[in-house]
Design a protein around this motif. Sequence first.
Motif, PDB file in Angstrom:
ATOM      1  N   TRP A   1     -25.973 -31.814 -12.536  1.00 50.85           N
ATOM      2  CA  TRP A   1     -26.928 -32.455 -13.445  1.00 50.85           C
ATOM      3  C   TRP A   1     -27.547 -33.680 -12.789  1.00 50.85           C
ATOM      4  N   VAL A   2     -26.764 -34.373 -11.959  1.00 51.41           N
ATOM      5  CA  VAL A   2     -27.345 -35.502 -11.237  1.00 51.41           C
ATOM      6  C   VAL A   2     -28.485 -35.010 -10.355  1.00 51.41           C
TER       7      VAL A   2
ATOM      8  N   VAL B   1     -34.263 -34.208  -9.075  1.00 49.92           N
ATOM      9  CA  VAL B   1     -35.413 -33.337  -8.821  1.00 49.92           C
ATOM     10  C   VAL B   1     -36.446 -33.516  -9.918  1.00 49.92           C
ATOM     11  N   GLY B   2     -35.968 -33.555 -11.172  1.00 48.49           N
ATOM     12  CA  GLY B   2     -36.885 -33.713 -12.305  1.00 48.49           C
ATOM     13  C   GLY B   2     -37.649 -35.012 -12.220  1.00 48.49           C
TER      14      GLY B   2
ATOM     15  N   ALA C   1     -38.510 -36.581  -9.690  1.00 50.12           N
ATOM     16  CA  ALA C   1     -39.521 -36.546  -8.639  1.00 50.12           C
ATOM     17  C   ALA C   1     -40.669 -35.620  -9.010  1.00 50.12           C
ATOM     18  N   VAL C   2     -40.364 -34.473  -9.647  1.00 52.91           N
ATOM     19  CA  VAL C   2     -41.364 -33.422  -9.827  1.00 52.91           C
ATOM     20  C   VAL C   2     -42.193 -33.611 -11.093  1.00 52.91           C
ATOM     21  N   VAL C   3     -41.534 -33.938 -12.215  1.00 51.99           N
ATOM     22  CA  VAL C   3     -42.252 -33.963 -13.504  1.00 51.99           C
ATOM     23  C   VAL C   3     -43.406 -34.967 -13.518  1.00 51.99           C
ATOM     24  N   PRO C   4     -43.190 -36.236 -13.059  1.00 49.68           N
ATOM     25  CA  PRO C   4     -44.339 -37.155 -13.055  1.00 49.68           C
ATOM     26  C   PRO C   4     -45.479 -36.662 -12.178  1.00 49.68           C
ATOM     27  N   LEU C   5     -45.142 -36.032 -11.043  1.00 46.55           N
ATOM     28  CA  LEU C   5     -46.185 -35.517 -10.157  1.00 46.55           C
ATOM     29  C   LEU C   5     -46.974 -34.411 -10.852  1.00 46.55           C
ATOM     30  N   ALA C   6     -46.253 -33.514 -11.545  1.00 48.82           N
ATOM     31  CA  ALA C   6     -46.924 -32.423 -12.246  1.00 48.82           C
ATOM     32  C   ALA C   6     -47.845 -32.980 -13.323  1.00 48.82           C
TER      33      ALA C   6
ATOM     34  N   LEU D   1     -35.996 -26.040  -5.228  1.00 45.38           N
ATOM     35  CA  LEU D   1     -35.189 -27.124  -4.679  1.00 45.38           C
ATOM     36  C   LEU D   1     -33.900 -27.280  -5.478  1.00 45.38           C
ATOM     37  N   GLU D   2     -34.034 -27.122  -6.802  1.00 45.07           N
ATOM     38  CA  GLU D   2     -32.852 -27.260  -7.660  1.00 45.07           C
ATOM     39  C   GLU D   2     -31.823 -26.203  -7.293  1.00 45.07           C
TER      40      GLU D   2
END
Lengths: 451, 163
Positions: free
Chosen positions: B22-23, B28-29, B31-36, B66-67
Motif C-alpha cells: 500500500w505504501v 505511485v498514485g 506521482a501519477v494522479v496529479p499528472l493525469a 509500475l504498481e
Amino acid sequence: MTSGWRRLHPLSPVVRSGRHVFALFVLVVLLVVSRGQGSDVVVDALFLGVFVAANVVSWGVTRWKIDGGALRIETGLLRRQSRSFPLAQLQAVDVVQTGVARVVGLAELRLRMAASGAGEGRLACLTVARAEALRRELLAGPAVPAAYAPPAVPAAPFPGGAVATWVPAGRTLFEVDTSRLAAGILLTASGAGSLLVVGCLVGLAAGGVDRAVAGAAAAWAIGIALGVWRRFNGGYGTVVIDGPDGLRIESGMVQTTAETIRRGSVQAVRLVEPLAWRWLGWCRLEVDVAGPRQRKENRSEGGRLRAVMPVGTRADAGRLLAELVPYGPAPVHRPPPLARRKAPLRYRFSGWGGDARYVVASDGRVRRTTTWVPLAKVQSIRSVEGPWQRAMGLGTVLLDTAGRRVHAVLRDRSAAEVQALMATMPDLARSARAVSEKPTSSISGPGVGPP
Amino acid sequence: MEARTAPADALDWRRPSGRLRWVRRAQVGAAVVPLALLAVAMGAVQGSAAIGGAAAGGLLVAGLALERVLARRVGAWAYAERQDDLLVRRGVLFRRLSVVPYGRMQYIDVTAGPFERSFGLATVRMHTAAAASDARIPGLPADAATRLRDQLATLGEARSGGL
C-alpha cells in the motif's frame, strides 16, 4: 613526549600556503599572457594575504598530544574541535612533504583510521625528524596479528608464472625503474590520450592563432600536463621496504610521500594489467587500506588505490605478492564454458581461487585485474543473478571489503556453484576472522550504534 | 549450530509487512494522479479534451504497470536471521542475496519516509565498513523495526571485531 600539549612548527603556515602561492603565481602569469597586461595583481595579492593570515590563525589554535592510547588534536578558532584518534584503529601513517616543505625541512603527518566516519587526522607540519619519531610511536601500538606472519609452506606459483620467494624483513622489496614508469604512463589509454591532445594543441599553436585561443589552449595543456605530472610524480622513485613497523612505501619527485601500512591492515591487493602492458609483461600492484579516500590536496592519489608498484615486471609483482599475500591462491577455477556466450571478452580473464585465508578473483574485458581479498577482512558477501545469467543458469558472487571500490568478483559461476559458495563462504570468512583476531583481542572494533 | 550451515532455502525467511504494497501504491498514485489531472486540465484548456484524456489514460496505465512491478519487488524481499549473520534477499529481474555477518555491522539505521510513516512502517538498514554491502529491509512495522535494530546491535556488539 606523552605529557602536555604540543604545537605545530612555526613555519607551517608558510608551507601550507606554498601550494596556493604557486597556483596564484601561475594564474597571474596566464592572465598576463592572455591579456597582455597585469590588471588584478593587487586583488590577487589581497587574496593571498587573507589566505596566509587564515593559515597563521589555524596554526595558532592547533595543538596535539598523545594521551591514553590516542592522538588528540585540538583546532579551530570560533568552533573549537577536539578530535581523538585511537591508535588501535590506526591502519596506516603517511609522511607527506610538498616541494616547499622539503626546502624548509618540514613534513605533514596523515593518519588513516579504520572507522569510516572518523575522517583523517592531519598534522601539518612538523619537522621531518619529529614526524618520523611520531610515526614510529604511533605504529608501535598493538602487536601484529600472527595470522599475517608468513607460514612455513613451500612457495606456490602465482598467476604470472613466476615463483614467489620469501624475502627477509627490513629489506628493499621493490624499486621502480624511472624510464619504465614514463613509458608505462604513456602506454595506458589516458596517457596516450593526453599525449594526443597536447600534440594537437601544440600543432594549433604553431599554426598561428590569435592570443585568446592560444591562452585557452595553454590552460588546457597545463591541466593535462599537471594530471600526467601527478601520476609521474606519484610513482617516481617508488621504493617498497619491509620495515619493522609495517610495509613502507616511499615515492615522489617534488612532493614526496612515505606511507607506512600496518601489516595486518591491508584489505585487498590488486594486480592490474592494461592491454599494452600485458604485451610487455608489465603490471601494476595496488593495495587497499580501510579509511576515507577523499583528499582535497592530493586528488591524484585519492582517486585511485595506493600503488605499491606503479609499473613493474611479473617477477617484481611476484616478489611483492609473496610479501603482501604470502602463498596466496591463484585464480584457477574457470567459469563454465557457457559463460563465453554471455561475456566473450570477460570470459578470457574470469576465474577465481581460494584457500582458508584468501580468495582471489580475476576479471576484466581489456585490462585484467586480479584481486586478492583476505577472508578475515570480508565485510559482506553478495550474490547477483541478472536476467541473462538466470536464463543460462549462471550467477555472480561478490566479496566486499572495507572501502568503496574493491570487491572480489566471482563472475558467471554456475548456479549450483553460486549456491555452494553462498553457503560456505560466510563460514570460511568467520573462521578466518577468528584465527586472525585471536592474538590481538585488545583491538576493539568500531562500536555498533548510531554514528 | 545447525543454523550455521543451513542452506539458504531451509531458513525461516521473513517478509516485509503487507502494508508495504500500500505504501508503494500510494507513492505511485501520488506521482501519477496529479499528472493525469494536469493532462486533462491542459486538454480542456487547449480545447482538445480527447488528447488530454488519452494522455491521462496512458499515464494511468503506466502507473498500473509500475504498481505491478513494485508489488512483485515487495514480494521478492525477504530476510532471515542466522546464528552469525543476516541474510537479505531481494530483486525480481536482478536477484540479489546479501550475507552480512553481525560482527561486521558498524551501525544500524531505522528510517521512515512520509509515506512509510503514515502506514506505520520503517526501513532498517545495516552499514558495514564496505560501502557496497547494501543490506536494508523496508516495510517493517515500526515496533518490529526498532526491535530488530536492538537485536542486531546486541548481536553485533557480542561478535564485533577489528577491521
